[in-house]
Scaffold this motif. Structure first.
Motif, PDB file in Angstrom:
ATOM      1  N   LYS A  64       0.838  -1.205   0.000  1.00 52.02           N
ATOM      2  CA  LYS A  64       0.000   0.000   0.000  1.00 52.02           C
ATOM      3  C   LYS A  64       0.873   1.255   0.000  1.00 52.02           C
ATOM      4  O   LYS A  64       0.625   2.196  -0.753  1.00 52.02           O
ATOM      5  N   ARG A  65       1.898   1.252   0.850  1.00 47.98           N
ATOM      6  CA  ARG A  65       2.796   2.409   0.924  1.00 47.98           C
ATOM      7  C   ARG A  65       3.494   2.658  -0.412  1.00 47.98           C
ATOM      8  O   ARG A  65       3.665   3.797  -0.842  1.00 47.98           O
ATOM      9  N   ASP A  66       3.901   1.555  -1.075  1.00 49.99           N
ATOM     10  CA  ASP A  66       4.675   1.650  -2.313  1.00 49.99           C
ATOM     11  C   ASP A  66       3.791   1.672  -3.564  1.00 49.99           C
ATOM     12  O   ASP A  66       4.311   1.625  -4.681  1.00 49.99           O
ATOM     13  N   ASN A  67       2.457   1.703  -3.370  1.00 47.83           N
ATOM     14  CA  ASN A  67       1.512   1.713  -4.489  1.00 47.83           C
ATOM     15  C   ASN A  67       1.688   0.515  -5.427  1.00 47.83           C
ATOM     16  O   ASN A  67       1.704   0.657  -6.648  1.00 47.83           O
ATOM     17  N   ILE A  68       1.837  -0.666  -4.830  1.00 51.14           N
ATOM     18  CA  ILE A  68       1.971  -1.903  -5.611  1.00 51.14           C
ATOM     19  C   ILE A  68       0.593  -2.558  -5.693  1.00 51.14           C
ATOM     20  O   ILE A  68       0.038  -2.990  -4.686  1.00 51.14           O
ATOM     21  N   SER A  69       0.074  -2.646  -6.897  1.00 47.19           N
ATOM     22  CA  SER A  69      -1.248  -3.223  -7.112  1.00 47.19           C
ATOM     23  C   SER A  69      -1.141  -4.741  -7.288  1.00 47.19           C
ATOM     24  O   SER A  69      -0.052  -5.291  -7.448  1.00 47.19           O
ATOM     25  N   GLU A  70      -2.279  -5.372  -7.295  1.00 48.68           N
ATOM     26  CA  GLU A  70      -2.349  -6.812  -7.587  1.00 48.68           C
ATOM     27  C   GLU A  70      -1.732  -7.099  -8.956  1.00 48.68           C
ATOM     28  O   GLU A  70      -1.003  -8.075  -9.127  1.00 48.68           O
ATOM     29  N   GLU A  71      -2.012  -6.252  -9.934  1.00 55.68           N
ATOM     30  CA  GLU A  71      -1.467  -6.439 -11.278  1.00 55.68           C
ATOM     31  C   GLU A  71       0.049  -6.375 -11.287  1.00 55.68           C
ATOM     32  O   GLU A  71       0.707  -7.188 -11.932  1.00 55.68           O
ATOM     33  N   ILE A  72       0.609  -5.407 -10.584  1.00 56.14           N
ATOM     34  CA  ILE A  72       2.071  -5.277 -10.527  1.00 56.14           C
ATOM     35  C   ILE A  72       2.678  -6.487  -9.830  1.00 56.14           C
ATOM     36  O   ILE A  72       3.648  -7.070 -10.319  1.00 56.14           O
ATOM     37  N   ALA A  73       2.116  -6.876  -8.691  1.00 58.56           N
ATOM     38  CA  ALA A  73       2.629  -8.037  -7.962  1.00 58.56           C
ATOM     39  C   ALA A  73       2.523  -9.300  -8.805  1.00 58.56           C
ATOM     40  O   ALA A  73       3.424 -10.146  -8.789  1.00 58.56           O
ATOM     41  N   ASN A  74       1.455  -9.423  -9.549  1.00 58.91           N
ATOM     42  CA  ASN A  74       1.247 -10.612 -10.376  1.00 58.91           C
ATOM     43  C   ASN A  74       2.307 -10.738 -11.465  1.00 58.91           C
ATOM     44  O   ASN A  74       2.656 -11.844 -11.874  1.00 58.91           O
ATOM     45  N   LYS A  75       2.854  -9.617 -11.931  1.00 58.92           N
ATOM     46  CA  LYS A  75       3.912  -9.660 -12.945  1.00 58.92           C
ATOM     47  C   LYS A  75       5.193 -10.288 -12.398  1.00 58.92           C
ATOM     48  O   LYS A  75       6.012 -10.783 -13.158  1.00 58.92           O
ATOM     49  N   ASN A  76       5.372 -10.252 -11.069  1.00 60.29           N
ATOM     50  CA  ASN A  76       6.540 -10.877 -10.440  1.00 60.29           C
ATOM     51  C   ASN A  76       6.253 -12.295  -9.968  1.00 60.29           C
ATOM     52  O   ASN A  76       7.115 -12.942  -9.390  1.00 60.29           O
ATOM     53  N   HIS A  77       5.056 -12.763 -10.191  1.00 58.93           N
ATOM     54  CA  HIS A  77       4.642 -14.114  -9.788  1.00 58.93           C
ATOM     55  C   HIS A  77       4.866 -15.067 -10.940  1.00 58.93           C
ATOM     56  O   HIS A  77       4.703 -14.692 -12.104  1.00 58.93           O
ATOM     57  N   ILE A  78       5.261 -16.294 -10.648  1.00 60.18           N
ATOM     58  CA  ILE A  78       5.480 -17.289 -11.704  1.00 60.18           C
ATOM     59  C   ILE A  78       4.139 -17.614 -12.360  1.00 60.18           C
ATOM     60  O   ILE A  78       3.200 -18.031 -11.689  1.00 60.18           O
ATOM     61  N   ASN A  79       4.063 -17.406 -13.662  1.00 64.81           N
ATOM     62  CA  ASN A  79       2.842 -17.686 -14.424  1.00 64.81           C
ATOM     63  C   ASN A  79       3.188 -18.580 -15.605  1.00 64.81           C
ATOM     64  O   ASN A  79       3.227 -18.126 -16.744  1.00 64.81           O
ATOM     65  N   ILE A  80       3.474 -19.825 -15.322  1.00 68.05           N
ATOM     66  CA  ILE A  80       3.775 -20.778 -16.391  1.00 68.05           C
ATOM     67  C   ILE A  80       2.496 -21.536 -16.703  1.00 68.05           C
ATOM     68  O   ILE A  80       1.954 -22.238 -15.844  1.00 68.05           O
ATOM     69  N   GLU A  81       2.022 -21.374 -17.905  1.00 68.56           N
ATOM     70  CA  GLU A  81       0.780 -22.064 -18.289  1.00 68.56           C
ATOM     71  C   GLU A  81       0.984 -22.848 -19.553  1.00 68.56           C
ATOM     72  O   GLU A  81       1.736 -22.558 -20.397  1.00 68.56           O
TER      73      GLU A  81
END
Length: 145
Positions: free
Chosen positions: A128-145
């Motif tokens: 919240k302090r750093d203005n990190i949204s779910e979308e931004i965090a999700n870009k750093n999450h492993i998304n192998i499909e």
């Protein structure tokens, strides 16, 4: 920034490190092969319910001597780990061999679960302090499909 802990506290440290990475922090886990050297000014977060886990305390002492800022996460304010720390996050909860706190849960389960919640709340506050949204965090999450 570095995290450290043994056993289930170590799992909580890794979980915390993963979430910090998701919200954009450069974070390392002690004992991993890619962990760089600790330097003056680094932040070192050590997790131990009892605050006396030998490897965690020894590693924390070494980090302190190298000039790292120490944050202890423990249930024991008067522990060796808390005494080394520059700051302490006190998380109440029974740990193994604890005669002063009771729980129906075995060993350190209550502390481990509480630490997970506390550190996830800290990550939420940082995001919240750093203005990190779910979308931004999700870009750093492993998304192998």
């Amino acid at each position: 920034m570095f995290v450290d802990g043994e056993g289930r506290s170590g799992f909580q440290a890794k979980s915390f490190a993963m979430r910090l990475m998701h919200i954009g922090y450069q974070i390392y886990v002690m004992g991993e092969t890619i962990t760089p050297a600790i330097r003056q000014g680094d932040i070192y977060i050590a997790i131990s319910g009892s605050g006396k886990t030998k490897n965690t305390v020894n590693n924390t002492l070494a980090a302190k001597k190298l000039g790292a800022t120490i944050i202890a996460v423990t249930s024991k304010q008067d522990s060796d780990l808390a005494k080394i720390a520059d700051e302490t996050i006190l998380v109440p909860g029974k740990v193994k061999n604890d005669k002063t706190t009771t729980s129906i849960q075995l060993l350190s389960s209550l502390f481990d679960q509480s630490v997970h919640i506390v550190l996830d709340c800290l990550c939420l506050m940082l995001s919240k302090r750093d203005n990190i949204s779910e979308e931004i965090a999700n870009k750093n999450h492993i998304n192998i499909e």
